[in-house]
Design a protein around this motif. Structure first.
Motif, PDB file in Angstrom:
ATOM      1  N   ALA A 167       0.662  -1.295  -0.093  1.00  0.00           N
ATOM      2  CA  ALA A 167      -0.105  -0.041  -0.258  1.00  0.00           C
ATOM      3  C   ALA A 167       0.865   1.286  -0.039  1.00  0.00           C
ATOM      4  N   ASP A 168       1.912   1.182   0.713  1.00  0.00           N
ATOM      5  CA  ASP A 168       2.797   2.293   0.521  1.00  0.00           C
ATOM      6  C   ASP A 168       3.542   2.855  -0.476  1.00  0.00           C
ATOM      7  N   ASN A 169       3.811   1.590  -1.329  1.00  0.00           N
ATOM      8  CA  ASN A 169       4.543   1.860  -2.647  1.00  0.00           C
ATOM      9  C   ASN A 169       3.388   2.152  -3.662  1.00  0.00           C
ATOM     10  N   ILE A 170       2.109   1.817  -3.506  1.00  0.00           N
ATOM     11  CA  ILE A 170       1.191   2.186  -4.282  1.00  0.00           C
ATOM     12  C   ILE A 170       1.001   3.738  -4.119  1.00  0.00           C
ATOM     13  N   ALA A 171       0.825   4.021  -2.733  1.00  0.00           N
ATOM     14  CA  ALA A 171       0.539   5.386  -2.690  1.00  0.00           C
ATOM     15  C   ALA A 171       1.553   6.306  -3.210  1.00  0.00           C
ATOM     16  N   THR A 172       2.849   5.990  -2.800  1.00  0.00           N
ATOM     17  CA  THR A 172       3.833   6.721  -3.038  1.00  0.00           C
ATOM     18  C   THR A 172       4.060   6.980  -4.623  1.00  0.00           C
ATOM     19  N   ALA A 173       4.107   5.775  -5.098  1.00  0.00           N
ATOM     20  CA  ALA A 173       3.883   5.949  -6.844  1.00  0.00           C
ATOM     21  C   ALA A 173       2.813   6.810  -7.485  1.00  0.00           C
ATOM     22  N   SER A 174       1.577   6.543  -6.746  1.00  0.00           N
ATOM     23  CA  SER A 174       0.607   7.506  -7.415  1.00  0.00           C
ATOM     24  C   SER A 174       1.023   8.935  -7.304  1.00  0.00           C
ATOM     25  N   VAL A 175       1.495   9.298  -6.189  1.00  0.00           N
ATOM     26  CA  VAL A 175       1.893  10.877  -5.961  1.00  0.00           C
ATOM     27  C   VAL A 175       2.971  11.255  -7.081  1.00  0.00           C
ATOM     28  N   ILE A 176       4.128  10.333  -7.113  1.00  0.00           N
ATOM     29  CA  ILE A 176       5.197  10.475  -8.091  1.00  0.00           C
ATOM     30  C   ILE A 176       4.818  10.494  -9.394  1.00  0.00           C
ATOM     31  N   PHE A 233      10.950  19.986  -6.030  1.00  0.00           N
ATOM     32  CA  PHE A 233      10.553  18.753  -5.478  1.00  0.00           C
ATOM     33  C   PHE A 233      11.837  18.183  -4.770  1.00  0.00           C
ATOM     34  N   LEU A 234      12.990  18.113  -5.436  1.00  0.00           N
ATOM     35  CA  LEU A 234      14.289  17.776  -4.932  1.00  0.00           C
ATOM     36  C   LEU A 234      14.544  18.315  -3.627  1.00  0.00           C
ATOM     37  N   LEU A 235      14.404  19.681  -3.515  1.00  0.00           N
ATOM     38  CA  LEU A 235      14.712  20.414  -2.460  1.00  0.00           C
ATOM     39  C   LEU A 235      13.838  20.092  -1.260  1.00  0.00           C
ATOM     40  N   VAL A 236      12.567  20.093  -1.536  1.00  0.00           N
ATOM     41  CA  VAL A 236      11.396  19.722  -0.633  1.00  0.00           C
ATOM     42  C   VAL A 236      11.709  18.325   0.051  1.00  0.00           C
ATOM     43  N   PHE A 237      12.121  17.389  -1.070  1.00  0.00           N
ATOM     44  CA  PHE A 237      12.202  15.769  -0.391  1.00  0.00           C
ATOM     45  C   PHE A 237      13.490  15.854   0.332  1.00  0.00           C
TER      46      PHE A 237
END
Length: 242
Positions: free
Chosen positions: A50-59, A106-110
């Motif tokens: 679930a965490d992978n899918i959620a992260t993937a969806s955002v990316i 987004f890199l700086l935020v990340f």
């Protein structure tokens, strides 16, 4: 935009994300000599990733907007194949400037979020910095360059999908590598697992590495092997990362 996000496209992307998430799980536990597939209940397949899918969806959503708004129309209009490679390269760079800028923000935020996490390692920051040009420049440029070849122009939608999947796969594999290194460096060395009548305490040589619904796992650096414990009599896990 609407034609790109068709049910067929979403199905392909969803399947790819599930496969990548499953692969991440296998790679992580393989690093600790755990045949994790033997310990996964079929009902856990979706929840485990679930965490992978959620992260993937955002990316994918973040990347898809410039891909579909900038790269896809450019590719569908075609490119003058009479131009030299470096001329095309210059055009690609000019076109990708908004994507590069957005990616840099987004890199700086990340990185600012990563910096505030406990046990952050320099190698983790360096690897994400190195991944940034791949995702914001090299992969999109490959997608743009594909329009120079007539045989590929009719498949541009799938070239974009493949580019998004490659970008996400690169990130998820990098995250997996970082996670493995952090755990081996002692990230879980302060974890206590209490069973009925027994307590396991992580140390620098034998430490907790993760769990499924029915099992949890400890890894020993001395014999390079992991031990699976049933969660049937598990009472609590005290998680205090360094």
């Amino acid at each position: 935009m609407e034609s790109f996000f068709s049910s067929q496209t979403i199905s392909v992307i969803s399947l790819a994300l599930l496969i990548v998430g499953f692969s991440k799980f296998i790679i992580y536990y393989k690093a600790f000599n755990v045949p994790i597939v033997d310990y996964i209940d079929p009902s856990e397949i979706i929840t485990l990733f679930a965490d992978n899918i959620a992260t993937a969806s955002v990316i994918v959503l973040i990347l898809a907007i410039p891909y579909v708004g900038i790269i896809l129309p450019y590719n569908l209009s075609g490119i003058d194949i009479g131009l030299g490679f470096f001329q095309r390269l210059s055009m690609h760079v000019s076109l990708l400037l908004p994507v590069i800028f957005i990616g840099f923000v987004f890199l700086l935020v990340f990185l600012s979020i990563l910096w505030r996490r406990p046990k952050i390692e320099k190698f983790e920051l360096v690897r994400y910095v190195c991944a940034w040009p791949v995702i914001t420049m090299l992969v999109p440029m490959a997608a743009l360059e594909s329009s120079a070849y007539p045989g590929i122009q009719s498949l541009q939608q799938y070239v974009i999908i493949l580019s998004l999947i490659i970008s996400f796969t690169s990130l998820i594999l990098l995250a997996t590598w970082n996670e493995i290194q952090k755990v081996k460096a002692g990230y879980f060395s302060n974890v206590e697992v209490e069973f009925e009548g027994n307590t396991l305490t992580s140390s620098n040589t034998e430490f907790y590495i993760g769990k499924t619904k029915s099992y949890l796992f400890f890894y020993s650096t001395n014999d390079k092997a992991s031990t699976a414990y049933s969660t049937g009599k598990l009472k609590r896990i005290k998680y205090t990362p360094q």
